[in-house]
Design a protein around this motif. Structure first.
Motif, PDB file in Angstrom:
ATOM      1  N   PRO A  91      94.363  36.858  25.840  1.00 56.86           N
ATOM      2  CA  PRO A  91      94.066  36.295  24.510  1.00 56.86           C
ATOM      3  C   PRO A  91      92.861  35.364  24.533  1.00 56.86           C
ATOM      4  O   PRO A  91      92.986  34.145  24.669  1.00 56.86           O
ATOM      5  CB  PRO A  91      95.353  35.518  24.173  1.00 56.86           C
ATOM      6  CG  PRO A  91      95.890  35.085  25.507  1.00 56.86           C
ATOM      7  CD  PRO A  91      95.499  36.166  26.495  1.00 56.86           C
ATOM      8  N   LEU A  92      91.677  35.929  24.406  1.00 57.25           N
ATOM      9  CA  LEU A  92      90.450  35.134  24.405  1.00 57.25           C
ATOM     10  C   LEU A  92      90.193  34.535  23.030  1.00 57.25           C
ATOM     11  O   LEU A  92      90.630  35.056  22.011  1.00 57.25           O
ATOM     12  CB  LEU A  92      89.260  35.994  24.825  1.00 57.25           C
ATOM     13  CG  LEU A  92      89.307  36.567  26.244  1.00 57.25           C
ATOM     14  CD1 LEU A  92      88.056  37.402  26.499  1.00 57.25           C
ATOM     15  CD2 LEU A  92      89.439  35.465  27.285  1.00 57.25           C
ATOM     16  N   ARG A  93      89.442  33.431  23.018  1.00 63.06           N
ATOM     17  CA  ARG A  93      89.100  32.760  21.768  1.00 63.06           C
ATOM     18  C   ARG A  93      87.715  33.195  21.286  1.00 63.06           C
ATOM     19  O   ARG A  93      86.984  33.860  22.009  1.00 63.06           O
ATOM     20  CB  ARG A  93      89.160  31.244  21.981  1.00 63.06           C
ATOM     21  CG  ARG A  93      90.576  30.721  22.135  1.00 63.06           C
ATOM     22  CD  ARG A  93      90.646  29.480  22.994  1.00 63.06           C
ATOM     23  NE  ARG A  93      90.441  29.787  24.404  1.00 63.06           N
ATOM     24  CZ  ARG A  93      90.546  28.886  25.388  1.00 63.06           C
ATOM     25  NH1 ARG A  93      90.826  27.641  25.099  1.00 63.06           N
ATOM     26  NH2 ARG A  93      90.356  29.236  26.641  1.00 63.06           N
ATOM     27  N   ALA A  94      87.386  32.781  20.068  1.00 65.66           N
ATOM     28  CA  ALA A  94      86.154  33.265  19.435  1.00 65.66           C
ATOM     29  C   ALA A  94      84.924  32.918  20.245  1.00 65.66           C
ATOM     30  O   ALA A  94      84.015  33.743  20.397  1.00 65.66           O
ATOM     31  CB  ALA A  94      86.042  32.703  18.019  1.00 65.66           C
ATOM     32  N   TRP A  95      84.855  31.692  20.777  1.00 64.57           N
ATOM     33  CA  TRP A  95      83.654  31.282  21.506  1.00 64.57           C
ATOM     34  C   TRP A  95      83.496  32.084  22.790  1.00 64.57           C
ATOM     35  O   TRP A  95      82.380  32.308  23.259  1.00 64.57           O
ATOM     36  CB  TRP A  95      83.693  29.778  21.795  1.00 64.57           C
ATOM     37  CG  TRP A  95      84.751  29.311  22.746  1.00 64.57           C
ATOM     38  CD1 TRP A  95      86.010  28.909  22.441  1.00 64.57           C
ATOM     39  CD2 TRP A  95      84.639  29.181  24.179  1.00 64.57           C
ATOM     40  NE1 TRP A  95      86.693  28.534  23.574  1.00 64.57           N
ATOM     41  CE2 TRP A  95      85.872  28.682  24.654  1.00 64.57           C
ATOM     42  CE3 TRP A  95      83.614  29.429  25.092  1.00 64.57           C
ATOM     43  CZ2 TRP A  95      86.117  28.439  26.008  1.00 64.57           C
ATOM     44  CZ3 TRP A  95      83.856  29.181  26.445  1.00 64.57           C
ATOM     45  CH2 TRP A  95      85.090  28.697  26.886  1.00 64.57           C
ATOM     46  N   GLN A  96      84.606  32.551  23.363  1.00 66.33           N
ATOM     47  CA  GLN A  96      84.522  33.386  24.561  1.00 66.33           C
ATOM     48  C   GLN A  96      84.117  34.811  24.205  1.00 66.33           C
ATOM     49  O   GLN A  96      83.298  35.436  24.883  1.00 66.33           O
ATOM     50  CB  GLN A  96      85.880  33.390  25.274  1.00 66.33           C
ATOM     51  CG  GLN A  96      86.335  32.024  25.770  1.00 66.33           C
ATOM     52  CD  GLN A  96      87.799  32.022  26.176  1.00 66.33           C
ATOM     53  OE1 GLN A  96      88.673  32.422  25.411  1.00 66.33           O
ATOM     54  NE2 GLN A  96      88.074  31.560  27.377  1.00 66.33           N
ATOM     55  N   LEU A  97      84.698  35.325  23.134  1.00 61.59           N
ATOM     56  CA  LEU A  97      84.449  36.710  22.756  1.00 61.59           C
ATOM     57  C   LEU A  97      83.012  36.943  22.302  1.00 61.59           C
ATOM     58  O   LEU A  97      82.424  37.987  22.596  1.00 61.59           O
ATOM     59  CB  LEU A  97      85.419  37.112  21.646  1.00 61.59           C
ATOM     60  CG  LEU A  97      86.884  37.268  22.074  1.00 61.59           C
ATOM     61  CD1 LEU A  97      87.800  37.244  20.859  1.00 61.59           C
ATOM     62  CD2 LEU A  97      87.076  38.547  22.876  1.00 61.59           C
ATOM     63  N   SER A  98      82.442  35.976  21.592  1.00 62.67           N
ATOM     64  CA  SER A  98      81.086  36.178  21.070  1.00 62.67           C
ATOM     65  C   SER A  98      80.074  36.310  22.195  1.00 62.67           C
ATOM     66  O   SER A  98      79.221  37.205  22.175  1.00 62.67           O
ATOM     67  CB  SER A  98      80.707  35.036  20.127  1.00 62.67           C
ATOM     68  OG  SER A  98      80.683  33.790  20.802  1.00 62.67           O
ATOM     69  N   CYS A  99      80.160  35.441  23.187  1.00 61.30           N
ATOM     70  CA  CYS A  99      79.177  35.530  24.273  1.00 61.30           C
ATOM     71  C   CYS A  99      79.488  36.705  25.194  1.00 61.30           C
ATOM     72  O   CYS A  99      78.570  37.339  25.742  1.00 61.30           O
ATOM     73  CB  CYS A  99      79.113  34.220  25.051  1.00 61.30           C
ATOM     74  SG  CYS A  99      80.621  33.745  25.902  1.00 61.30           S
ATOM     75  N   LEU A 100      80.772  37.036  25.368  1.00 61.54           N
ATOM     76  CA  LEU A 100      81.129  38.189  26.194  1.00 61.54           C
ATOM     77  C   LEU A 100      80.614  39.474  25.547  1.00 61.54           C
ATOM     78  O   LEU A 100      80.153  40.383  26.248  1.00 61.54           O
ATOM     79  CB  LEU A 100      82.646  38.252  26.379  1.00 61.54           C
ATOM     80  CG  LEU A 100      83.182  39.389  27.266  1.00 61.54           C
ATOM     81  CD1 LEU A 100      82.582  39.308  28.671  1.00 61.54           C
ATOM     82  CD2 LEU A 100      84.704  39.352  27.331  1.00 61.54           C
ATOM     83  N   ALA A 101      80.674  39.548  24.231  1.00 57.52           N
ATOM     84  CA  ALA A 101      80.147  40.730  23.537  1.00 57.52           C
ATOM     85  C   ALA A 101      78.650  40.872  23.778  1.00 57.52           C
ATOM     86  O   ALA A 101      78.138  41.985  23.973  1.00 57.52           O
ATOM     87  CB  ALA A 101      80.439  40.619  22.042  1.00 57.52           C
TER      88      ALA A 101
END
Length: 710
Positions: A91-101
């Motif tokens: 369960p990643l958070r938004a700040w993690q998902l945006s840069c991972l994308a």
């Protein structure tokens, strides 16, 4: 030859065993983002007695994933990491998902989207979705949580337009197959489209976090039409209503009047049981009860007139009465006031408050409690009245005695006390020699920090603030963000290097002054867009286009996804056309806005034109192709080997006895034990730019100790 971390020295009967390369990668990534419970680490590797903990806890460890160390991963290992996250449902958070994308796109991994977490797809650059993949991409992305895009309103709208474009010609009515493709994206559709959709749209609406007023009306129109699986309201049954889940709480009182009485009462009883079991929120349960009881009251041919001194006509309320799930059906708020004696109330407060009481009934209970306890509710009863706390004034809270941390947690838990009651509750605890510890901060959540007094925030010891870790203060007013930034700088200002400093300070940068942000620009931190949208809008006005471009680094393209966010749109409006061109944006800084969940940005009425990437081999396809082997999902959880160059980043150190390891980077503790002694000038980055560590190559930039937490 691929190196492995040897664990020979502490393996016992398993001497000679080697740590799996996937575990090594996992340890490396999480070690550079947080300081997990990592007993068993030493200079020689991982103690075998702790390996089982790492293996069983890798999902929770990856929850602390951050992009900076992952940006050094080769393409195949980043691919395996992302696929492992999908397999383990991290369960990643938004700040993690945006840069991972953005990392995935940079490595050309977006084409492997079917192996990626659905939440990650929400953040991908939609212009790089191939036409041939449009439907498959939308179907997978539609399994994600759209609430993660709260700070990216334009991306949220773009996803909806992308999905509708995938359907082809304009669809006036969404078919069953359309709905299967759209999934949770239907939650952003306007009411008219929902009302005209295939009745199976109910399955989509069940996944919505909430429905707007107009969407609720559309739902009730659908249900009233009788074409859903439930049939007309007069033929509804208990199983069908239960299958609706939380959607049933939106059913209007006019529809409840058409439902057979036995069916309605059975569903009311089951809903109370669901609420008491913690599977239905207080807000949803109260909405249902209010609507249902309104229907019942309207259908009665005669009912007691409201007023004072109404006689008890339903019979005195007893302990047995309160254990009946239909208690609220038999006793409305007027009868509750007349039929509930103080002695029964005092002895049965807990079962009484287990019912989802309407607000009017809650006020009746509060008034009766004032009669029973004229000098304030005793502490042992405070934990029982959490659903009533929002009704109490600051002066009434001042009568309470709060000596236990557990009482504070119960009163300040989410969905209980109002925001402006936080200070009063905490002050009563502090007045009885209580202290604000890291455990308490984590239990009540970062949002409560927003409503503490300046004095209470200042009373938090730096060491406790450090141990509390990353608290979400994004909902705080700017004045509190400023105060909490100062407190965070006091706690984290002595970090060994800029990477560590930024990692711990990131949640609190909403209160950072312009000097701090300019120093972070020099440090090349590649700030994620979620953190950027929470910066002080006035401070942001002082940053140039060059500053922002460098500050965001590889994430600068995300400005397009958030351009109608109030903070960003305000900054963009201050730029001229030339500056906007440097960012790849046009003058229309408002951007589109979702009709279902609009932001405060100005809606863009210009129709969106979706430009999907051509299929492979056609002109214009500049995105790198993936080429990643489709590994079997059973073997994906991080089972990849680290190359020797990357393995050098694992720097194992042995902390000395006087080093503070409570927040991820070992530093010398100060004499009073309150926190690490400053060794780089003043706390924080402001005023000490000369002391900021500058990365010198990959190994130097990532060198830090893994610290056990006692």
């Amino acid at each position: 030859m691929t190196p492995h971390l040897s664990a020979r020295t502490a393996m016992g009967p398993r001497a000679g065993a080697r740590m799996s390369p996937g575990l090594a990668l996992l340890m490396w990534l999480t070690a550079h983002c947080s300081c997990p419970q990592a007993q068993g680490f030493s200079q020689r590797g991982l103690d075998a007695s702790r390996a089982d903990l790492w293996a069983s806890a890798n999902t929770s460890l990856l929850h602390d994933f951050c992009c900076q160390p992952a940006s050094h991963l080769p393409r195949d290992q980043l691919s395996a990491l992302i696929q492992g996250m999908a397999t383990q449902q991290v369960p990643l958070r938004a700040w993690q998902l945006s840069c991972l994308a953005n990392l995935a796109t940079r490595h050309g991994l977006q084409d492997d989207f079917e192996l990626h977490p659905p939440n990650l797809l929400l953040f991908y650059n939609l212009t790089q979705v191939r036409e041939t993949d449009c439907r498959a991409f939308t179907r997978h992305a539609a399994q994600g949580d759209m609430e993660l895009l709260a700070n990216l309103p334009d991306q949220r709208v773009a996803l909806r337009h992308t999905a509708l474009a995938c359907l082809g010609a304009p669809h006036l009515r969404l078919s069953a197959s359309d709905l299967l493709l759209l999934g949770v994206l239907v939650c952003d559709m306007d009411a008219s489209r929902i009302e005209a959709a295939d009745p199976r749209v109910l399955e989509n609406l069940q996944r919505c976090h909430r429905l707007t007023t107009t969407q609720q009306a559309a739902l009730n129109t659908l249900l009233a039409g009788g074409k859903t699986v439930l049939g007309p309201p007069g033929s509804w049954n208990l199983e069908g209503l239960q299958a609706l889940g939380s959607l049933a709480t939106y059913i209007s009182s006019s529809l409840w009047m058409q439902v057979q009485e036995a069916v309605g009462l059975a569903f009311f009883s089951s809903t109370v049981s669901t609420y008491q079991a913690g599977r239905l929120s207080q807000h949803d349960a109260r909405r249902f009860v209010t609507g249902f009881l309104k229907a019942k009251a309207t259908s009665l041919s005669s009912r007691p007139k409201r007023g004072t001194g109404q006689p008890c006509i339903r019979g005195d309320i007893t302990a047995a009465t309160l254990h009946d799930n239909l208690f609220l059906v038999h006793y409305d708020c007027v009868q509750l006031k007349s039929c509930l004696g103080n002695r029964v109330l005092k002895a049965n407060l807990d079962p009484l408050l287990q019912h989802p009481l309407p607000a009017e009934c809650q006020r009746v209970i509060k008034a009766k409690l004032a009669q029973v306890y004229p000098h304030g509710v005793p502490e042992d009863q405070l934990r029982l009245i959490t659903s009533l706390v929002y009704l109490y004034s600051r002066s009434e809270i001042g009568q309470w005695n709060i000596t236990s941390r557990d009482t504070v947690v119960a009163l300040l838990a989410s969905d209980v006390a109002l925001e402006n009651q936080t200070e009063a509750v905490l002050q009563k605890y502090l007045d009885h020699n209580g202290t604000i510890t890291s455990t308490l901060l984590m239990a009540i959540g970062g949002s409560r920090l927003c409503w503490m007094s300046m004095r209470q925030i200042q009373a938090i010891r730096p060491a406790e603030f450090r141990r509390a870790g990353a608290l979400d203060i994004s909902s705080c007013p700017q004045s509190r963000k400023d105060t909490l930034y100062t407190k965070a700088r006091e706690a984290f200002g002595s970090a060994q290097n800029t990477a560590n400093y930024y990692r711990f300070m990131r949640p609190y940068l909403g209160g950072a002054p312009v000097e701090e942000l300019r120093h972070l620009v020099q440090a090349n931190v590649s700030m994620d867009i979620d953190t950027f949208t929470n910066l002080n809008p006035q401070v942001l006005q002082s940053l140039s286009v060059g500053n922002v471009t460098t500050l965001l680094g590889q994430n600068v393209g995300d400005l397009q996804k958030a351009r109608s966010h109030p903070t960003i749109s305000s900054w963009l409006r201050s730029l001229n056309t030339s500056a906007l061109g440097e960012l790849g944006l046009d003058r229309d800084t408002a951007g589109p806005t979702s009709p279902a969940h609009s932001t405060t940005g100005t809606p863009n009425t210009t129709p969106w034109v979706l430009h999907l990437a051509p299929t492979s081999g056609q002109p214009g396809n500049k995105a790198p192709t993936s080429g990643s082997p489709l590994a079997h999902l059973g073997y994906l959880p991080l089972a990849v080997a680290l190359p020797s160059g990357l393995l050098g980043l694992l720097y194992w150190g042995t902390p000395g006895p006087s080093q503070d390891c409570s927040w991820g980077a070992c530093t010398k503790a100060s004499k009073d034990g309150a926190g690490p002694a400053p060794h780089a000038g003043k706390l924080g980055l402001v005023g000490r730019a000369k002391h900021l560590p500058r990365p010198r190559g990959r190994l130097q930039a990532q060198r830090t100790w893994l610290c056990p937490i006692s």
